[in-house]
Design a protein around this motif. Structure first.
Motif, PDB file in Angstrom:
ATOM      1  N   THR A  87       0.827  -1.111   0.041  1.00  0.00           N
ATOM      2  CA  THR A  87       0.075   0.074  -0.002  1.00  0.00           C
ATOM      3  C   THR A  87       0.988   1.271  -0.037  1.00  0.00           C
ATOM      4  OG1 THR A  87      -1.603  -1.229   1.147  1.00  0.00           O
ATOM      5  CG2 THR A  87      -1.874   1.133   1.338  1.00  0.00           C
ATOM      6  N   VAL A  88       0.628   2.061  -0.994  1.00  0.00           N
ATOM      7  CA  VAL A  88       1.692   3.187  -1.100  1.00  0.00           C
ATOM      8  C   VAL A  88       0.658   4.419  -0.995  1.00  0.00           C
ATOM      9  CG1 VAL A  88       3.351   4.700  -2.574  1.00  0.00           C
ATOM     10  CG2 VAL A  88       3.458   1.966  -2.577  1.00  0.00           C
ATOM     11  N   LYS A  89       0.478   4.992  -0.097  1.00  0.00           N
ATOM     12  CA  LYS A  89      -0.523   6.004   0.198  1.00  0.00           C
ATOM     13  C   LYS A  89       0.316   7.630   0.210  1.00  0.00           C
ATOM     14  CE  LYS A  89      -3.233   3.371   3.439  1.00  0.00           C
ATOM     15  NZ  LYS A  89      -3.820   3.347   4.776  1.00  0.00           N
ATOM     16  N   LEU A  90       0.231   8.340  -1.177  1.00  0.00           N
ATOM     17  CA  LEU A  90       0.925   9.522  -1.310  1.00  0.00           C
ATOM     18  C   LEU A  90      -0.123  10.617  -1.093  1.00  0.00           C
ATOM     19  CD1 LEU A  90       3.006   8.445  -4.160  1.00  0.00           C
ATOM     20  CD2 LEU A  90       3.426   8.415  -2.023  1.00  0.00           C
ATOM     21  N   GLU A  91       0.506  11.879  -0.447  1.00  0.00           N
ATOM     22  CA  GLU A  91      -0.242  13.104  -0.374  1.00  0.00           C
ATOM     23  C   GLU A  91       1.042  14.139  -0.526  1.00  0.00           C
ATOM     24  OE1 GLU A  91      -3.179  13.585  -0.575  1.00  0.00           O
ATOM     25  OE2 GLU A  91      -3.935  11.518   0.264  1.00  0.00           O
ATOM     26  N   LEU A  92       0.474  15.246  -1.124  1.00  0.00           N
ATOM     27  CA  LEU A  92       1.586  16.384  -1.597  1.00  0.00           C
ATOM     28  C   LEU A  92       2.137  16.842  -0.074  1.00  0.00           C
ATOM     29  CD1 LEU A  92      -0.002  18.077  -4.605  1.00  0.00           C
ATOM     30  CD2 LEU A  92       2.028  16.592  -4.425  1.00  0.00           C
ATOM     31  N   THR A  93       3.463  16.937  -0.048  1.00  0.00           N
ATOM     32  CA  THR A  93       4.049  17.721   0.932  1.00  0.00           C
ATOM     33  C   THR A  93       4.735  18.954   0.382  1.00  0.00           C
ATOM     34  OG1 THR A  93       4.569  15.878   2.326  1.00  0.00           O
ATOM     35  CG2 THR A  93       5.989  17.758   2.604  1.00  0.00           C
ATOM     36  N   TRP A  94       4.567  20.274   0.983  1.00  0.00           N
ATOM     37  CA  TRP A  94       4.783  21.333   0.439  1.00  0.00           C
ATOM     38  C   TRP A  94       6.012  22.044   1.097  1.00  0.00           C
ATOM     39  CZ3 TRP A  94       1.868  22.407  -3.414  1.00  0.00           C
ATOM     40  CH2 TRP A  94       0.685  21.537  -3.784  1.00  0.00           C
ATOM     41  N   CYS A  95       7.036  22.818   0.056  1.00  0.00           N
ATOM     42  CA  CYS A  95       8.192  23.686   0.496  1.00  0.00           C
ATOM     43  C   CYS A  95       7.929  25.117  -0.209  1.00  0.00           C
ATOM     44  CB  CYS A  95       9.360  22.822   0.208  1.00  0.00           C
ATOM     45  SG  CYS A  95       9.832  21.472   1.290  1.00  0.00           S
ATOM     46  N   ALA A  96       8.230  26.102   0.507  1.00  0.00           N
ATOM     47  CA  ALA A  96       8.201  27.493   0.291  1.00  0.00           C
ATOM     48  C   ALA A  96       9.672  27.899  -0.024  1.00  0.00           C
ATOM     49  CB  ALA A  96       7.244  28.285   0.865  1.00  0.00           C
ATOM     50  N   PRO A  97      10.140  28.295  -1.262  1.00  0.00           N
ATOM     51  CA  PRO A  97      11.488  28.938  -1.042  1.00  0.00           C
ATOM     52  C   PRO A  97      11.497  30.373  -0.525  1.00  0.00           C
ATOM     53  CG  PRO A  97      10.607  28.219  -3.662  1.00  0.00           C
ATOM     54  CD  PRO A  97       9.723  28.156  -2.574  1.00  0.00           C
ATOM     55  N   VAL A  98      12.378  30.460   0.222  1.00  0.00           N
ATOM     56  CA  VAL A  98      12.403  31.921   1.149  1.00  0.00           C
ATOM     57  C   VAL A  98      13.608  32.527   0.950  1.00  0.00           C
ATOM     58  CG1 VAL A  98      10.336  31.408   2.701  1.00  0.00           C
ATOM     59  CG2 VAL A  98      12.779  30.833   3.243  1.00  0.00           C
ATOM     60  N   ARG A  99      13.851  33.989   1.075  1.00  0.00           N
ATOM     61  CA  ARG A  99      15.146  34.663   0.964  1.00  0.00           C
ATOM     62  C   ARG A  99      15.209  35.207   2.295  1.00  0.00           C
ATOM     63  NH1 ARG A  99      18.441  38.691  -0.537  1.00  0.00           N
ATOM     64  NH2 ARG A  99      19.865  38.259  -2.091  1.00  0.00           N
ATOM     65  N   ALA A 109      14.633  26.960   1.960  1.00  0.00           N
ATOM     66  CA  ALA A 109      13.206  26.575   1.829  1.00  0.00           C
ATOM     67  C   ALA A 109      12.783  26.392   3.133  1.00  0.00           C
ATOM     68  CB  ALA A 109      13.130  25.227   1.229  1.00  0.00           C
ATOM     69  N   ALA A 110      11.448  26.752   3.428  1.00  0.00           N
ATOM     70  CA  ALA A 110      10.585  26.398   4.558  1.00  0.00           C
ATOM     71  C   ALA A 110       9.466  25.573   4.240  1.00  0.00           C
ATOM     72  CB  ALA A 110       9.763  27.871   5.002  1.00  0.00           C
ATOM     73  N   CYS A 111       9.545  24.365   4.571  1.00  0.00           N
ATOM     74  CA  CYS A 111       8.683  23.087   4.400  1.00  0.00           C
ATOM     75  C   CYS A 111       7.759  22.900   5.473  1.00  0.00           C
ATOM     76  CB  CYS A 111       9.570  21.875   4.140  1.00  0.00           C
ATOM     77  SG  CYS A 111      10.640  21.996   2.643  1.00  0.00           S
ATOM     78  N   VAL A 112       6.554  22.282   5.036  1.00  0.00           N
ATOM     79  CA  VAL A 112       5.469  22.155   5.768  1.00  0.00           C
ATOM     80  C   VAL A 112       5.082  20.790   5.362  1.00  0.00           C
ATOM     81  CG1 VAL A 112       3.291  23.374   6.224  1.00  0.00           C
ATOM     82  CG2 VAL A 112       4.769  24.609   4.927  1.00  0.00           C
ATOM     83  N   PRO A 113       5.722  19.848   6.351  1.00  0.00           N
ATOM     84  CA  PRO A 113       5.242  18.569   6.372  1.00  0.00           C
ATOM     85  C   PRO A 113       3.840  18.192   7.171  1.00  0.00           C
ATOM     86  CG  PRO A 113       7.052  18.898   7.786  1.00  0.00           C
ATOM     87  CD  PRO A 113       6.691  20.157   7.043  1.00  0.00           C
ATOM     88  N   TYR A 114       3.210  17.285   6.486  1.00  0.00           N
ATOM     89  CA  TYR A 114       2.105  16.887   7.166  1.00  0.00           C
ATOM     90  C   TYR A 114       2.235  15.438   7.332  1.00  0.00           C
ATOM     91  CZ  TYR A 114      -2.428  14.673   7.857  1.00  0.00           C
ATOM     92  OH  TYR A 114      -3.586  13.812   8.285  1.00  0.00           O
ATOM     93  N   SER A 115       2.283  14.911   8.808  1.00  0.00           N
ATOM     94  CA  SER A 115       2.620  13.586   9.330  1.00  0.00           C
ATOM     95  C   SER A 115       1.155  12.588   9.474  1.00  0.00           C
ATOM     96  CB  SER A 115       3.336  13.528  10.472  1.00  0.00           C
ATOM     97  OG  SER A 115       2.564  13.686  11.535  1.00  0.00           O
ATOM     98  N   ASN A 116       1.557  11.528   9.469  1.00  0.00           N
ATOM     99  CA  ASN A 116       0.474  10.386   9.780  1.00  0.00           C
ATOM    100  C   ASN A 116       0.040  10.234  11.130  1.00  0.00           C
ATOM    101  OD1 ASN A 116       2.629   9.260  11.028  1.00  0.00           O
ATOM    102  ND2 ASN A 116       2.481   7.472   9.748  1.00  0.00           N
TER     103      ASN A 116
END
Length: 605
Positions: free
Chosen positions: A410-422, A441-448
């Motif tokens: 079972t491979v359950k995929l959702e998008l994890t996001w990163c924002a380039p910041v200066r 980059a500032a990343c916004v991971p969503y965990s299980n």
């Protein structure tokens, strides 16, 4: 004890980061997992989106054949040394249907297949043998494993699709078929009589000490010499189908045909039932099939029930269909320079964009002990498909966790996001730092675990493929407030350049430079292992041959231009470097290793 949630994405190659956590901490990690199903080992070329969408799951089930044969004198291994003969029983298996096609002076045998993966919830009595017949095998004029399709069930094949196997190249190894193509001329076929169907022998062997749940293997004698991929090797639960030595079951009810000795029990070992004597005298006697209508497949090196679910490659295909694009995609205008290239010269310049993009729908803030981390509403982010898994370390040492079947099926995929910041550029950049001009980059991971956080100072800013963080990091509940919007664009175009930095010992040194418009945002060093000064790589889907002479002068040759839509990042086969490192550690590839496969090792004598 420390714990790590690993969130991984299906992409073109493995780029996971190693993780270390202090005692008592918890951690998360995001990484990119290997899409081995659609990567050609020799070239690293990704499978195009159209081909992923056209591919489909195919199952080739077995049924049990003739009456199984048990040993006349067999006991479970519960103490002492391994038995001289650990064989418990032999059983024949055969396809639910077979067909023949004319091939020169003889006939080629094809095995019945079923598309779509729905076979996992059926038994042999429920199979519909009349609708859209599919048969797989190899015929002399098509020397690759293929599946032939009779679309209108008129007794003639009118389509053909290349099949892909997770192990071997025999008909029953196929688990995926690529997009079907029409045959120039329909090919008539004939169904083989039931008593003429091909069969294989599977041996059940006692492989470890255990009385309550007998340990066993169920191996095909026809596949003994076919290497098993180490992609699913690891520390598996003993009742996992991927375990080298699995556990049987105790059956609560006893059929009328079985006599269980006093103090013993009825055991289900693979596809067969055995009566097992008491622990003081654990003799076994064959009763018969566990399910007379059961469907089975040969997966890896073992016979397993079809009801177990999708194979690893099938699970990957399902996930790829949800997110078929590479995280980074080459744009038009990519160039690769051919011929001699001096030190500090550019090998390739590849414009690219992110396939998955989104926007923050509200201000996002995470409160921490020392302040806040925040991103404003409207921030554009790029995403990568990711899945989440919790792992642990104890005193900094990874715990040997058991891996169950669901990890691979079972491979359950959702998008994890990163924002380039200066941010502000440091006055004195540290040696080895990838970031340039203050970009990260500032990343916004969503965990299980049902929460999300912000992780800052990730690099390279525009191509994050993995992050890790302590699981006790401050977080907010629920999903991050991000709306997917693939039409969102960054204000300046992106490109990656590859610059030659010289020859260093057995390595060719390159720099991966990512630009945001004309602003350099990161410089990542690449050390390509080339002890003889020659190596092959892939840049934006184009194969390139790189050679460096004794004076350090580099020459690049390519026979194909960059491909729009493929991953722009340079890829090369790192197994030669891994082999060299293993040899320095006194290790060598195990006997079943084949070039192009993952590398199981053993210590040199």
């Amino acid at each position: 004890m420390a714990a790590t949630v690993i969130i991984g994405a299906l992409a073109e190659r493995h780029r996971g980061e190693s993780m270390r956590f202090s005692k008592g901490s918890y951690g998360f990690a995001l990484c990119v997992l290997s899409g081995v199903l659609w990567t050609q080992a020799a070239s690293g070329q990704e499978m195009p989106v159209e081909a992923i969408n056209a591919a489909s799951i195919v199952d080739i089930p077995f049924i049990l054949g003739d009456t199984p044969i048990g040993q006349a004198d067999a006991s479970l291994w519960v103490k002492g040394d391994r038995p001289a003969n650990p064989l418990l029983a032999s059983v024949s298996i055969k396809p639910v249907q077979a067909a023949t096609v004319k091939a020169g002076a003889g006939d080629a045998i094809l095995w019945r297949a079923f598309a779509g993966g729905g076979i996992t919830v059926l038994n042999s009595n429920d199979l519909d043998l009349g609708s859209r017949p599919i048969f797989c095998g190899i015929v002399p004029d098509r020397p690759v494993l293929s599946c032939f399709i009779d679309e209108n069930a008129d007794g003639r094949f009118d389509q053909v699709a290349q099949a892909k196997a997770e192990r071997g190249a025999k008909p029953y190894h196929a688990t995926i078929m690529r997009g079907a193509q029409p045959l120039p001329t329909p090919i008539p076929y004939a169904i083989v009589a039931d008593d003429k169907r091909p069969s294989l022998t599977v041996e059940l062997r006692n492989c470890a000490k255990d009385y309550d749940r007998p340990r066993f293997t169920a191996l095909s004698t026809s596949d003994r010499d076919i290497p098993v991929s180490s992609a699913v090797f690891g520390w598996h639960a003993k009742d996992s189908s991927f375990a080298g030595c699995r556990r049987g079951l105790q059956r609560p009810s006893t059929p009328d045909t079985a006599t269980v000795p006093p103090g013993g029990y009825l055991g289900e070992i693979g596809p067969l039932l055995f009566s097992v004597g008491p622990k003081g005298n654990p003799r076994v006697a064959l009763v018969g099939p566990a399910r007379s209508d059961g469907l089975y497949r040969l997966e890896g090196a073992n016979l397993v029930s079809m009801s177990i679910g999708h194979t690893p490659a099938q699970a990957q295909l399902i996930a790829l269909k949800k997110f078929p694009y590479p995280v980074l995609m080459t744009d038009e205008g990519a160039t690769i320079r051919q011929g001699p290239i001096a030190v500090n010269g550019t090998l390739a310049s590849i414009p690219f964009h992110h396939a998955y993009r989104g926007r923050l729908t509200q201000d996002l803030s995470i409160s921490t002990l020392f302040g806040k981390r925040s991103l404003p509403m409207g921030t554009i982010l790029y995403g990568f498909p990711a899945q989440s898994r919790l792992t642990r370390t104890i005193n900094g040492i990874p715990d040997l966790e058991s891996v169950d079947d669901d990890t691979y099926r079972t491979v359950k995929l959702e998008l994890t996001w990163c924002a380039p910041v200066r941010g502000p550029e440091p006055e004195k950049p540290k040696a080895g730092v990838i970031a340039r001009s203050g970009w990260s980059a500032a990343c916004v991971p969503y965990s299980n675990m049902g929460n999300h956080t912000i992780i800052t100072d990730r690099t390279p800013a525009f191509s994050i493929m993995g992050v890790s963080y302590d699981a006790t990091t401050s977080s907010n509940d629920g999903l991050p407030p991000i709306r997917r919007d693939d039409g969102a664009t960054f204000e300046r175009p992106l490109r990656v350049d590859y610059v030659y930095e010289g020859r260093e010992g057995e390595s060719i040194s390159l720099a991966e430079q990512i630009y945001f418009g004309d602003e350099l945002t990161s410089v990542k060093p690449l050390k390509l292992y080339a002890p003889d000064g020659k190596m092959n790589a892939i840049i934006a889907g184009a194969p390139v041959a790189i050679s460096v002479d004794a004076n350090g002068a580099l020459t690049l040759v390519t026979v194909k231009p960059p491909v729009t839509g493929l991953n722009p990042l340079l890829k090369w086969d790192e197994r030669a470097l891994l082999l060299q490192q293993l040899q320095k550690m006194g290790l060598k590839p195990a006997g079943d290793w084949q070039p192009g496969g993952a590398i199981p090792v053993e210590r040199e004598k």
